[in-house]
Design a protein around this motif. Structure first.
Motif, PDB file in Angstrom:
ATOM      1  N   LYS A  34      43.954  82.488  32.907  1.00 17.65           N
ATOM      2  CA  LYS A  34      43.957  81.994  31.707  1.00 17.65           C
ATOM      3  C   LYS A  34      44.073  83.018  30.661  1.00 17.65           C
ATOM      4  O   LYS A  34      44.805  82.821  29.559  1.00 17.65           O
ATOM      5  CB  LYS A  34      42.897  80.991  31.408  1.00 17.65           C
ATOM      6  CG  LYS A  34      42.898  79.768  30.721  1.00 17.65           C
ATOM      7  CD  LYS A  34      41.957  78.619  30.605  1.00 17.65           C
ATOM      8  CE  LYS A  34      42.282  77.799  29.638  1.00 17.65           C
ATOM      9  NZ  LYS A  34      42.425  76.406  29.945  1.00 17.65           N
ATOM     10  N   ARG A  37      47.594  84.272  30.216  1.00 17.10           N
ATOM     11  CA  ARG A  37      48.618  83.410  29.680  1.00 17.10           C
ATOM     12  C   ARG A  37      48.370  83.709  28.231  1.00 17.10           C
ATOM     13  O   ARG A  37      49.458  83.291  27.517  1.00 17.10           O
ATOM     14  CB  ARG A  37      48.395  82.051  30.392  1.00 17.10           C
ATOM     15  CG  ARG A  37      49.051  81.865  31.740  1.00 17.10           C
ATOM     16  CD  ARG A  37      48.945  80.516  32.135  1.00 17.10           C
ATOM     17  NE  ARG A  37      49.598  80.107  33.194  1.00 17.10           N
ATOM     18  CZ  ARG A  37      49.975  78.866  33.913  1.00 17.10           C
ATOM     19  NH1 ARG A  37      49.461  77.837  33.356  1.00 17.10           N
ATOM     20  NH2 ARG A  37      50.912  78.709  34.961  1.00 17.10           N
ATOM     21  N   LYS A  41      51.245  85.031  25.058  1.00 12.90           N
ATOM     22  CA  LYS A  41      51.755  83.928  24.078  1.00 12.90           C
ATOM     23  C   LYS A  41      51.435  84.900  22.567  1.00 12.90           C
ATOM     24  O   LYS A  41      52.118  84.620  21.636  1.00 12.90           O
ATOM     25  CB  LYS A  41      50.979  82.868  23.869  1.00 12.90           C
ATOM     26  CG  LYS A  41      51.535  81.604  25.018  1.00 12.90           C
ATOM     27  CD  LYS A  41      50.683  80.659  25.106  1.00 12.90           C
ATOM     28  CE  LYS A  41      50.297  79.846  26.220  1.00 12.90           C
ATOM     29  NZ  LYS A  41      49.456  78.881  26.015  1.00 12.90           N
ATOM     30  N   HIS A 314      51.041  80.030  39.488  1.00  9.66           N
ATOM     31  CA  HIS A 314      50.971  81.446  39.800  1.00  9.66           C
ATOM     32  C   HIS A 314      51.827  81.928  38.759  1.00  9.66           C
ATOM     33  O   HIS A 314      52.592  81.384  38.081  1.00  9.66           O
ATOM     34  CB  HIS A 314      51.690  82.152  41.020  1.00  9.66           C
ATOM     35  CG  HIS A 314      53.093  81.677  41.242  1.00  9.66           C
ATOM     36  ND1 HIS A 314      54.106  82.467  40.560  1.00  9.66           N
ATOM     37  CD2 HIS A 314      53.628  80.604  41.984  1.00  9.66           C
ATOM     38  CE1 HIS A 314      55.203  82.004  40.992  1.00  9.66           C
ATOM     39  NE2 HIS A 314      54.964  80.901  41.699  1.00  9.66           N
ATOM     40  N   PHE A 319      54.741  85.166  32.533  1.00  9.39           N
ATOM     41  CA  PHE A 319      54.551  83.960  31.853  1.00  9.39           C
ATOM     42  C   PHE A 319      54.834  84.308  30.408  1.00  9.39           C
ATOM     43  O   PHE A 319      54.634  85.263  29.876  1.00  9.39           O
ATOM     44  CB  PHE A 319      53.132  83.345  32.062  1.00  9.39           C
ATOM     45  CG  PHE A 319      52.875  82.097  31.535  1.00  9.39           C
ATOM     46  CD1 PHE A 319      53.183  81.044  32.382  1.00  9.39           C
ATOM     47  CD2 PHE A 319      52.448  81.884  30.185  1.00  9.39           C
ATOM     48  CE1 PHE A 319      53.105  79.812  32.264  1.00  9.39           C
ATOM     49  CE2 PHE A 319      51.772  80.549  30.114  1.00  9.39           C
ATOM     50  CZ  PHE A 319      52.414  79.554  30.955  1.00  9.39           C
ATOM     51  N   GLY A 320      55.427  83.229  29.617  1.00  9.11           N
ATOM     52  CA  GLY A 320      55.699  83.513  28.456  1.00  9.11           C
ATOM     53  C   GLY A 320      56.917  83.862  27.946  1.00  9.11           C
ATOM     54  O   GLY A 320      57.916  83.854  28.831  1.00  9.11           O
ATOM     55  N   PRO A 321      57.324  84.464  26.699  1.00 15.81           N
ATOM     56  CA  PRO A 321      58.880  84.607  26.499  1.00 15.81           C
ATOM     57  C   PRO A 321      59.388  85.750  27.441  1.00 15.81           C
ATOM     58  O   PRO A 321      60.507  85.647  27.445  1.00 15.81           O
ATOM     59  CB  PRO A 321      58.652  85.279  24.957  1.00 15.81           C
ATOM     60  CG  PRO A 321      56.963  85.509  24.765  1.00 15.81           C
ATOM     61  CD  PRO A 321      56.286  84.467  25.580  1.00 15.81           C
ATOM     62  N   ASN A 323      58.952  86.075  30.629  1.00 18.04           N
ATOM     63  CA  ASN A 323      59.168  85.628  31.829  1.00 18.04           C
ATOM     64  C   ASN A 323      60.321  86.192  32.837  1.00 18.04           C
ATOM     65  O   ASN A 323      61.442  86.217  32.091  1.00 18.04           O
ATOM     66  CB  ASN A 323      58.715  84.140  32.274  1.00 18.04           C
ATOM     67  CG  ASN A 323      59.749  83.217  31.721  1.00 18.04           C
ATOM     68  OD1 ASN A 323      60.711  83.759  31.254  1.00 18.04           O
ATOM     69  ND2 ASN A 323      59.952  81.942  32.396  1.00 18.04           N
TER      70      ASN A 323
ATOM     71  N   SER B  44      54.418  75.822  37.838  1.00 14.56           N
ATOM     72  CA  SER B  44      54.202  77.143  37.663  1.00 14.56           C
ATOM     73  C   SER B  44      55.438  77.672  36.664  1.00 14.56           C
ATOM     74  O   SER B  44      55.134  78.710  36.015  1.00 14.56           O
ATOM     75  CB  SER B  44      54.239  78.022  38.993  1.00 14.56           C
ATOM     76  OG  SER B  44      54.991  79.342  38.784  1.00 14.56           O
ATOM     77  N   PHE B  73      53.254  76.305  27.392  1.00 17.21           N
ATOM     78  CA  PHE B  73      54.248  77.819  27.373  1.00 17.21           C
ATOM     79  C   PHE B  73      55.360  77.257  26.866  1.00 17.21           C
ATOM     80  O   PHE B  73      56.031  77.898  25.987  1.00 17.21           O
ATOM     81  CB  PHE B  73      54.746  78.075  28.685  1.00 17.21           C
ATOM     82  CG  PHE B  73      55.993  78.923  28.935  1.00 17.21           C
ATOM     83  CD1 PHE B  73      56.138  80.054  27.993  1.00 17.21           C
ATOM     84  CD2 PHE B  73      56.868  78.699  29.602  1.00 17.21           C
ATOM     85  CE1 PHE B  73      57.157  80.744  28.043  1.00 17.21           C
ATOM     86  CE2 PHE B  73      57.938  79.466  29.514  1.00 17.21           C
ATOM     87  CZ  PHE B  73      58.152  80.698  28.724  1.00 17.21           C
TER      88      PHE B  73
END
Lengths: 379, 104
Positions: A34, A37, A41, A314, A319-321, A323, B44, B73
């Motif tokens: 968490k 992630r 951001k 996973h 993650f985010g812009p 990825n 995911s 996201f």
């Protein structure tokens, strides 16, 4: 199948970060899913505007260029990403899957013909190199040269970085594409516009650099780890054979547990308190994907491989812009590999291995193998 | 067997009849643009974002925490947002209407 080791298990039990030292720099590693992630951001606090310092350890000594779009922040990041995105979406085309299946069939044919093979050099490296020609839409002959670059472009087993050679090679590819434009990655970048102007050679080299380096050891280790897993778990192979629709959850689970990229960095432009640790302006934090993927607060029995795990949120592709642009390619390759192994191989015996372990002061993490000698038996 | 209506990014209604199971898989199988389902439905990747029609929100229900975290996201997340890989189309949801959000 025995439990897989999580080098960050104890650290996670103690708290949200592990402060580790890389090249003399103390970097707090963010360990929980968490928190990671959230950090992805907040690009103002955790910036990617750091040429050659986004990877940890940093790559100042192995490349001269900033990697695009990895090492830029929003909002310009989106424009950089758009330039190359069409290539990275190619794996979604039906004909792409056909080509991958034919390639993997060919490699399995060769593996079955041999008494034994080194799955790293005789299977995974050719797989990665040939598949990359499909992604970049270049002549498949180029793969023969790339195969010689070893597991990792920047830190191959012989201790010599192929970085400078790869930059030189990419420059030649751009120049050749200027003379003979085609539908390939290099021609597209020659023609691309950023902010109304053409890209400089340095920028183009930055795109090529990550296209070659980013999806190399990651794909190679994942493929080898999958073969190794099925060698130890013939039941898993049987299970996929009986339930081919399981391939997608199986692939995601392999991405989760075998993530080859331990972590990636961000730079704090201002003094920042990272979960109780002070990072001075210009210092870095680590987003530890591999730890997050074994977060017991998110994943039940995080160190068990469950081929039907669902949900499985996973962060193997980040993650985010930022990825991973190569995620479609990786998914296409691994799904095809899993199905083909199940369809054609009865069992895999591992005869000898040399593990590839990242040794750091605060942790050691096995990412894959330098060598994995095995015997494939046909169905 | 239930039916579902997808309101596409072009505001067209695509009705899919006699289907059940994962709403994401139904959308991908029927080529609904804007629903990718890259990760195969394990929550995911957040590439199967839909907006549930207001009148269906209670029946469909709220996302679990895992889904919520992945959903966030999306820059265009709203109170009606769901990841449709986490919605199972059953008799109970016969006639469901969802909207594919326009990409920014």
């Amino acid at each position: 199948m025995s439990e897989l080791h999580d080098p960050f298990k104890e650290a996670k039990e103690k708290g949200p970060i592990l402060v580790a030292e890389f090249q003399g720099e103390k970097i707090p590693m963010i360990l929980k899913l968490k928190d990671i992630r959230e950090a992805t951001k907040d690009t103002e606090t955790y910036s990617s505007d750091a040429p050659r310092r986004v990877p940890i350890p940093s790559e100042e000594d192995v490349r001269t260029v900033r990697q695009y779009p990895l090492e830029v922040d929003p909002p310009v990041h989106a424009e950089h990403r758009k330039i190359v995105e069409p290539f990275f979406l190619r794996p979604k085309l039906p004909e792409y899957e056909k080509k991958l299946n034919a390639l993997i069939d060919r490699l399995i044919d060769e593996a079955l013909e041999r008494e034994t093979l080194d799955v790293v050099h005789d299977f995974a490296i050719p797989l990665q190199s040939h598949a990359l020609t499909y992604l970049l839409n270049v002549d498949e002959k180029e793969a023969e040269l790339w195969i010689g670059w070893g597991i990792h472009v920047f830190k191959d087993g012989d201790g010599k970085s192929k970085g400078p050679f790869m930059e030189k090679y990419s420059e030649q590819m751009f120049l050749a594409a200027e003379k003979n434009p085609g539908e390939d990655f290099f021609s597209a970048l020659n023609q691309a516009k950023f902010d109304g102007r053409k890209l400089t050679m340095e920028e183009k080299l930055g795109y090529a650099n990550i296209a070659f380096a980013g999806g190399r050891d990651t794909i190679i280790h994942t493929a080898v780890n999958i073969v190794d897993y099925f060698a130890g778990s013939p039941k898993g192979l049987e299970c996929v054979r009986e339930h081919p629709q399981m391939v997608k959850t199986a692939a995601e689970e392999f991405f989760r547990v075998f993530i080859p990229l331990t972590h990636i960095g961000r730079v704090c432009p201002h003094d920042t308190n990272v979960h109780g640790h002070e990072v001075k302006a210009g210092g870095r934090v680590s987003l530890c994907w591999s730890s997050a993927n074994r977060d017991p607060e998110v994943f039940k029995e995080p160190n068990e491989v469950k081929l039907d795990r669902k949900p499985n949120p996973h962060v193997a592709f980040g993650f985010g812009p930022h990825n991973c642009l190569g995620a479609h390619h990786a998914r296409a390759i691994m799904r095809s590999l899993i199905l083909k192994l199940a369809e054609r191989v009865e069992r895999i015996e591992v005869l000898r291995t040399i593990e590839l372990v990242e040794h750091e002061k605060e942790y050691s993490r096995k990412v894959g193998y330098e060598l994995l000698e095995a015997k494939f038996t046909a169905r | 067997m239930p039916k579902v209506t997808f309101i596409t990014q072009d505001k067209e209604a695509v009705v899919v009849d006699n289907v059940e199971g994962s709403l994401m898989e139904i959308a991908v199988d029927h080529g609904i643009e804007g629903i990718e389902g890259d990760c195969g439905g394990v929550c995911s990747c957040s590439t199967c974002h839909v907006l549930v029609a207001r009148e269906w929100m209670d029946k469909v229900g709220q996302p679990e925490d895992i889904e919520k975290d992945t959903l966030e996201f999306n820059p265009d997340v709203t109170p009606r947002s769901r990841l449709c890989c986490q919605i199972e189309l059953t008799k109970n949801l016969d006639g469901l209407v969802v909207e594919v959000p326009s990409t920014l």
